[in-house]
Design an enzyme around this catalytic site. Structure first.
Site, mmCIF file in Angstrom:
data_model
loop_
_atom_site.group_PDB
_atom_site.id
_atom_site.type_symbol
_atom_site.label_atom_id
_atom_site.label_comp_id
_atom_site.label_asym_id
_atom_site.label_seq_id
_atom_site.Cartn_x
_atom_site.Cartn_y
_atom_site.Cartn_z
ATOM 1 N N VAL A 47 2.935 -9.343 4.396
ATOM 2 C CA VAL A 47 1.505 -9.146 4.618
ATOM 3 C C VAL A 47 1.266 -7.921 5.491
ATOM 4 O O VAL A 47 2.065 -7.590 6.369
ATOM 5 C CB VAL A 47 0.900 -10.429 5.263
ATOM 6 C CG1 VAL A 47 1.420 -10.653 6.663
ATOM 7 C CG2 VAL A 47 -0.599 -10.422 5.240
ATOM 8 N N CYS A 48 0.156 -7.228 5.206
ATOM 9 C CA CYS A 48 -0.335 -6.148 6.071
ATOM 10 C C CYS A 48 -1.832 -6.406 6.256
ATOM 11 O O CYS A 48 -2.278 -7.539 6.159
ATOM 12 C CB CYS A 48 -0.035 -4.775 5.473
ATOM 13 S SG CYS A 48 -0.873 -4.430 3.913
ATOM 14 N N ARG A 49 -2.619 -5.387 6.478
ATOM 15 C CA ARG A 49 -4.055 -5.604 6.677
ATOM 16 C C ARG A 49 -4.754 -5.918 5.361
ATOM 17 O O ARG A 49 -5.517 -6.872 5.260
ATOM 18 C CB ARG A 49 -4.713 -4.392 7.338
ATOM 19 C CG ARG A 49 -6.177 -4.639 7.697
ATOM 20 C CD ARG A 49 -6.737 -3.538 8.547
ATOM 21 N NE ARG A 49 -6.796 -2.281 7.853
ATOM 22 C CZ ARG A 49 -7.893 -1.816 7.233
ATOM 23 N NH1 ARG A 49 -8.996 -2.504 7.238
ATOM 24 N NH2 ARG A 49 -7.865 -0.661 6.634
#
Length: 107
Positions: free
Chosen positions: A57-59
């Site tokens: 996951v990232c933003r």
């Protein structure tokens, strides 16, 4: 994989890998997530478990898509979480952290 398809309580043998930068992590992150920024993934690869299912996951999903591709090409079993931490927060999933006493948030 959409956020709705990520178990709210990750099963044993699964890890949420957060690849955002330190300031993003500090502002708010998922409880229990492993933090290795995308910019450091190559140098810190030994910290990423290779015997579990990884949810990356990232933003918003762009950086995590690239990290997922890299990990899968090098022998890991990883899936990208579409929409990233923005969708995590919008879905009402828990956050911890927060800087200077502020409520945790996704930046």
């Amino acid at each position: 994989m959409e956020i709705a398809d990520v178990p709210a309580q990750l099963p044993e043998g699964a890890v949420l890998l957060d690849v955002r930068e330190q300031d993003e992590w500090d502002a708010g992150h998922a409880p229990g997530a492993l933090h290795v920024p995308m910019s450091e993934i190559g140098a810190r690869l030994e910290e990423v478990p290779n015997d579990v299912q990884l949810y990356v996951v990232c933003r918003a999903g762009g950086r995590s898509a690239r990290v997922t591709q890299y990990l899968n090409q090098t022998g890991w079993e990883a899936v990208n979480v579409e929409g990233g931490m923005q969708h995590w927060e919008a879905a009402g999933r828990p956050l911890e952290g927060g800087t200077d006493g502020a409520e945790p948030q996704v930046i």
